[in-house]
Design an enzyme around this catalytic site. Structure first.
Site, PDB file in Angstrom:
ATOM      1  CG  HIS A  37      -0.066  -7.973  -3.521  1.00  9.41           C
ATOM      2  ND1 HIS A  37       0.070  -6.792  -4.216  1.00  9.41           N
ATOM      3  CD2 HIS A  37       0.480  -8.929  -4.317  1.00  9.41           C
ATOM      4  CE1 HIS A  37       0.683  -7.021  -5.365  1.00  9.41           C
ATOM      5  NE2 HIS A  37       0.933  -8.312  -5.456  1.00  9.41           N
ATOM      6  CG  ASP A 150      -1.932 -13.143 -11.979  1.00  8.79           C
ATOM      7  OD1 ASP A 150      -1.439 -12.621 -12.974  1.00  8.79           O
ATOM      8  OD2 ASP A 150      -2.047 -12.537 -10.882  1.00  8.79           O
ATOM      9  CB  VAL A 176      -8.902  -7.296  -4.706  1.00  4.86           C
ATOM     10  CG1 VAL A 176      -9.183  -6.012  -3.946  1.00  4.86           C
ATOM     11  CG2 VAL A 176      -8.976  -8.505  -3.773  1.00  4.86           C
ATOM     12  CB  SER A 185      -2.482  -4.937 -11.868  1.00  6.87           C
ATOM     13  OG  SER A 185      -1.217  -5.210 -12.434  1.00  6.87           O
ATOM     14  NE  ARG A 187       3.636  -6.333 -15.755  1.00 12.21           N
ATOM     15  CZ  ARG A 187       3.807  -7.614 -15.411  1.00 12.21           C
ATOM     16  NH1 ARG A 187       2.792  -8.311 -14.941  1.00 12.21           N
ATOM     17  NH2 ARG A 187       4.985  -8.193 -15.530  1.00 12.21           N
TER      18      ARG A 187
HETATM   19  P1  AMP Z   1       1.999 -10.488  -8.137  1.00 13.43           P
HETATM   20  O1  AMP Z   1       2.722  -9.745  -7.066  1.00 13.43           O
HETATM   21  O2  AMP Z   1       1.359  -9.592  -9.156  1.00 13.43           O
HETATM   22  O3  AMP Z   1       2.796 -11.619  -8.718  1.00 13.43           O
HETATM   23  O4  AMP Z   1       0.759 -11.184  -7.428  1.00 13.43           O
HETATM   24  C1  AMP Z   1       0.917 -11.990  -6.286  1.00 13.43           C
HETATM   25  C2  AMP Z   1      -0.376 -12.724  -6.022  1.00 13.43           C
HETATM   26  O5  AMP Z   1      -1.411 -11.761  -5.826  1.00 13.43           O
HETATM   27  C3  AMP Z   1      -0.823 -13.605  -7.192  1.00 13.43           C
HETATM   28  O6  AMP Z   1      -1.394 -14.807  -6.675  1.00 13.43           O
HETATM   29  C4  AMP Z   1      -1.867 -12.756  -7.872  1.00 13.43           C
HETATM   30  O7  AMP Z   1      -2.845 -13.508  -8.555  1.00 13.43           O
HETATM   31  C5  AMP Z   1      -2.482 -12.060  -6.676  1.00 13.43           C
HETATM   32  N1  AMP Z   1      -3.141 -10.817  -7.102  1.00 13.43           N
HETATM   33  C6  AMP Z   1      -2.591  -9.773  -7.780  1.00 13.43           C
HETATM   34  N2  AMP Z   1      -3.523  -8.835  -8.026  1.00 13.43           N
HETATM   35  C7  AMP Z   1      -4.685  -9.304  -7.518  1.00 13.43           C
HETATM   36  C8  AMP Z   1      -6.022  -8.812  -7.460  1.00 13.43           C
HETATM   37  N3  AMP Z   1      -6.357  -7.633  -8.002  1.00 13.43           N
HETATM   38  N4  AMP Z   1      -6.951  -9.572  -6.851  1.00 13.43           N
HETATM   39  C9  AMP Z   1      -6.643 -10.777  -6.321  1.00 13.43           C
HETATM   40  N5  AMP Z   1      -5.408 -11.290  -6.331  1.00 13.43           N
HETATM   41  C10 AMP Z   1      -4.438 -10.579  -6.920  1.00 13.43           C
END
Ligand code: AMP
Length: 280
Positions: A37, A150, A176, A185, A187
């Protein structure tokens, strides 16, 4: 940094900045920030005068039985991390602000949402495209940043923006990873120590596939079956899909070239994890 919780406050803030001729960047998130993020925030901050981060665990993208209630949350920690990245506004509406009584609209993107994660999570992408459309209208950013983690979501959002002539530039950021290769993640916090070791199967599969492609194995069916056999050697891992797809249409490809992506989803115990990447 301001934390705004209502649609009206957010819209007013954006309207003022736009009247001043300022550009606004948005990073939509579900919170519980990690370096993934924060990298998106940095990229957005470099491109735009002002950075808005939205934090909303969007209930309509979770099916019954998924992890909506358990999804990790820590607003204070997230606010501190976002502020340190130069975020000006953390938009953190509650469910009623986003979905007031009577809400009944969905924004639907077509076949791109039916493959890969869409096949196993019916309704998921309708929830994503609906909330992203709302966020884009409420915040009216000039650009929005999404992660390749994603990957299907990114392709679907690009389609949505093109199809509905939405006036926003979509930027993407590489995945990342942790030092050992696990894609970051929110999760990952669900994983036990042994599950955390098993979770590395995704990155190791990507590496295996890249090695085999470099050796000249280009048949998607061969690569898929080698990866599935490899994944079967990890404890607590069950495969949802291993797919080699065209990076734009997300349709299956029979042969690897520079236009394909390997995309995978597995469960490690009850935690669903995804990863993807190019093979050459
Ligand atoms: P989320 O909070 O999981 O919905 O993710 C928010 C944004 O961060 C989305 O655009 C995800 O694709 C991006 N994101 C989450 N994890 C990663 C990661 N490891 N590397 C790059 N972008 C990420």
């Amino acid at each position: 940094m301001e934390i705004l919780r209502t649609v009206a406050a957010m819209t007013d803030w954006s309207e003022k900045k736009r009247l001043q001729g300022m550009t606004i960047g948005l990073v939509p998130t579900m919170g519980f920030f990690h370096q993934g993020h924060l990298h998106l925030m940095r990229l957005c901050r470099q491109q735009m005068d002002h950075l808005v981060v939205s934090l909303f665990v969007n209930p309509i993208q979770f099916a019954p039985g998924e992890d909506l209630a358990a999804y990790p949350r820590d607003l204070d920690r997230d606010a501190a991390l976002a502020a340190a990245e130069g975020t000006e506004v953390l938009f953190a509406p509650d469910n009623v602000a986003m979905y007031p009584p009577g809400f009944q609209t969905r924004v639907l993107v077509g076949s791109l949402t039916e493959t890969l994660c869409g096949a196993g999570r019916p309704g998921h992408f309708a929830g994503v495209t609906t909330v992203v459309t709302k966020l884009l209208h409420i915040i009216r950013p000039h650009c929005a940043v999404f992660g390749e983690k994603d990957y299907q979501q990114l392709v679907v959002i690009r389609r949505l923006v093109a199809d509905l002539n939405l006036d926003v530039r979509i930027l993407s950021h590489d995945i990342v990873r942790e030092p050992d290769g696990l894609a970051m993640s929110s999760r990952n916090t669900y994983l036990s120590t042994t599950q955390r070791r098993s979770a590395l199967c995704l990155y190791k599969s990507l590496q295996l596939a890249r090695r085999r492609v470099a050796e000249g194995v280009l048949a998607a069916a061969t690569l898929k079956s080698e990866i599935e056999q490899y994944l079967a050697t990890f404890p607590e891992v069950s495969v949802e899909y291993v797919s080699i797809v065209d990076q734009e249409s997300l349709q299956d490809k029979t042969k690897v070239d520079e236009t394909v992506r390997l995309a995978m989803a597995v469960r490690v115990g009850s935690t669903r994890l995804i990863d993807n990447g190019r093979l050459c």
